[in-house]
Scaffold this active site. Structure first.
Site, PDB file in Angstrom:
ATOM      1  N   ASN A   1       0.844  -1.200   0.000  1.00 21.98           N
ATOM      2  CA  ASN A   1       0.000   0.000   0.000  1.00 21.98           C
ATOM      3  C   ASN A   1       0.873   1.241   0.000  1.00 21.98           C
ATOM      4  O   ASN A   1       1.925   1.269   0.644  1.00 21.98           O
ATOM      5  CB  ASN A   1      -0.887  -0.010   1.258  1.00 21.98           C
ATOM      6  CG  ASN A   1      -1.805   1.216   1.328  1.00 21.98           C
ATOM      7  OD1 ASN A   1      -2.266   1.702   0.307  1.00 21.98           O
ATOM      8  ND2 ASN A   1      -2.016   1.708   2.530  1.00 21.98           N
TER       9      ASN A   1
ATOM     10  N   HIS B   1       1.051   5.249   1.053  1.00 19.48           N
ATOM     11  CA  HIS B   1       0.358   6.114   2.013  1.00 19.48           C
ATOM     12  C   HIS B   1       1.018   7.494   2.002  1.00 19.48           C
ATOM     13  O   HIS B   1       2.254   7.584   2.041  1.00 19.48           O
ATOM     14  CB  HIS B   1       0.414   5.496   3.417  1.00 19.48           C
ATOM     15  CG  HIS B   1      -0.342   6.265   4.452  1.00 19.48           C
ATOM     16  ND1 HIS B   1      -1.723   6.253   4.533  1.00 19.48           N
ATOM     17  CD2 HIS B   1       0.094   7.082   5.435  1.00 19.48           C
ATOM     18  CE1 HIS B   1      -2.098   7.030   5.534  1.00 19.48           C
ATOM     19  NE2 HIS B   1      -1.019   7.548   6.091  1.00 19.48           N
TER      20      HIS B   1
ATOM     21  N   GLY C   1      -4.024  -4.107  10.243  1.00 18.68           N
ATOM     22  CA  GLY C   1      -4.311  -2.837  10.914  1.00 18.68           C
ATOM     23  C   GLY C   1      -4.537  -1.696   9.930  1.00 18.68           C
ATOM     24  O   GLY C   1      -4.666  -1.914   8.732  1.00 18.68           O
TER      25      GLY C   1
ATOM     26  N   ASP D   1      -2.831   1.055   8.165  1.00 18.32           N
ATOM     27  CA  ASP D   1      -1.502   1.583   7.762  1.00 18.32           C
ATOM     28  C   ASP D   1      -0.435   1.204   8.787  1.00 18.32           C
ATOM     29  O   ASP D   1       0.479   1.983   9.073  1.00 18.32           O
ATOM     30  CB  ASP D   1      -1.581   3.115   7.603  1.00 18.32           C
ATOM     31  CG  ASP D   1      -2.596   3.503   6.541  1.00 18.32           C
ATOM     32  OD1 ASP D   1      -3.400   4.424   6.804  1.00 18.32           O
ATOM     33  OD2 ASP D   1      -2.620   2.855   5.484  1.00 18.32           O
TER      34      ASP D   1
HETATM   35  C1  GRF Z   1      -2.808   8.593  -2.619  1.00 15.18           C
HETATM   36  O1  GRF Z   1      -2.119   9.595  -1.886  1.00 15.18           O
HETATM   37  C2  GRF Z   1      -2.809   7.323  -1.811  1.00 15.18           C
HETATM   38  O2  GRF Z   1      -1.634   7.083  -1.088  1.00 15.18           O
HETATM   39  C3  GRF Z   1      -3.938   7.603  -0.873  1.00 15.18           C
HETATM   40  O3  GRF Z   1      -4.939   8.205  -1.673  1.00 15.18           O
HETATM   41  C4  GRF Z   1      -4.296   8.890  -2.739  1.00 15.18           C
HETATM   42  C5  GRF Z   1      -4.857   8.351  -4.005  1.00 15.18           C
HETATM   43  O4  GRF Z   1      -4.682   9.281  -5.015  1.00 15.18           O
HETATM   44  N1  GRF Z   1      -4.429   6.374  -0.248  1.00 15.18           N
HETATM   45  P1  GRF Z   1      -5.057   8.894  -6.536  1.00 15.18           P
HETATM   46  O5  GRF Z   1      -6.442   8.296  -6.520  1.00 15.18           O
HETATM   47  O6  GRF Z   1      -4.026   7.898  -6.981  1.00 15.18           O
HETATM   48  O7  GRF Z   1      -4.955  10.195  -7.260  1.00 15.18           O
END
Ligand code: GRF
Length: 196
Positions: free
Chosen positions: A106, A108, A142, A144
């Site tokens: 993932n 973040h 969990g 993140d």
């Molecule tokens: C990204 O910052 C991702 O890490 C977070 O939501 C955002 C998604 O942006 N979970 P996009 O849809 O790829 O523009």
């Protein structure tokens, strides 16, 4: 060639960047399917790149587990090496983790474990932080909270809006994701080592 299933919920700008990256012949990964937990705008990027896609609308299922079963069914058809959450705004239920973890990563928009959760960029601004970051983690049960594979600091310019800061962070997220995928493809990172 590492195969990827990418899951999104929104506009998919990070997905778009990854799809463009996979066009480089020396990039060792390719996206075989894009999935979403709703009729996400970002699914159009898959269409632009002629990549199969699916939507498993969370609202169509009674429980998170039932949604998870439908998601498993879709993902199992493609049997990707890695499931990449890139803008999926949904916690995965236990059944999905049991099936695919630790081969789920993932991105973040914070320097984890700082600012976990769905509002990381807003939280960093609200905290008055002068820097935040971007992270790529192995997904666990969990929020993140999984092992960090890569992370990098991002300075918060004075007066930056949430949207401006998030755009700046996403640029770093995309590079970190590409770097992690190269490391997985070249076995510098072995996701199996993160099996709980
Ligand atoms: C990204 O910052 C991702 O890490 C977070 O939501 C955002 C998604 O942006 N979970 P996009 O849809 O790829 O523009």
């Amino acid at each position: 060639m590492l195969t990827l299933a990418v899951l999104i919920s929104g506009g998919g700008s990070n997905l778009r960047a990854l799809l463009e990256e996979t066009r480089h012949p020396d990039f060792p990964a390719r996206v075989v399917v894009v999935g979403a937990d709703r009729d996400a705008q970002g699914l159009f990027h898959a269409e632009d790149f002629d990549i199969p896609s699916f939507a498993v609308p969370y609202s169509s299922y009674e429980t998170r587990e039932q949604w998870g079963e439908a998601l498993i069914e879709q993902l199992a058809r493609w049997n990707a090496d890695v499931v990449v959450l890139s803008g999926l705004m949904r916690l995965l239920p236990r059944n999905v983790l049991d099936r695919f973890a630790p081969h789920i990563i993932n991105t973040h928009p914070a320097y984890l474990p700082e600012f976990p959760g769905a509002h990381a960029v807003r939280d960093a601004l609200a905290a008055g932080a002068t820097e935040t970051g971007a992270s790529v983690i192995v997904v666990d049960g969990g929020v993140d909270s999984g092992p960090v594979l890569r992370r990098e600091r991002v300075a918060i310019p004075a007066g930056a809006t949430e949207a401006e800061l998030h755009d700046a962070i996403k640029l770093v997220e995309r590079r970190l994701l590409s770097e992690v995928l190269v490391d997985i493809a070249t076995e510098k990172i072995r996701l199996e080592e993160y099996r709980a």
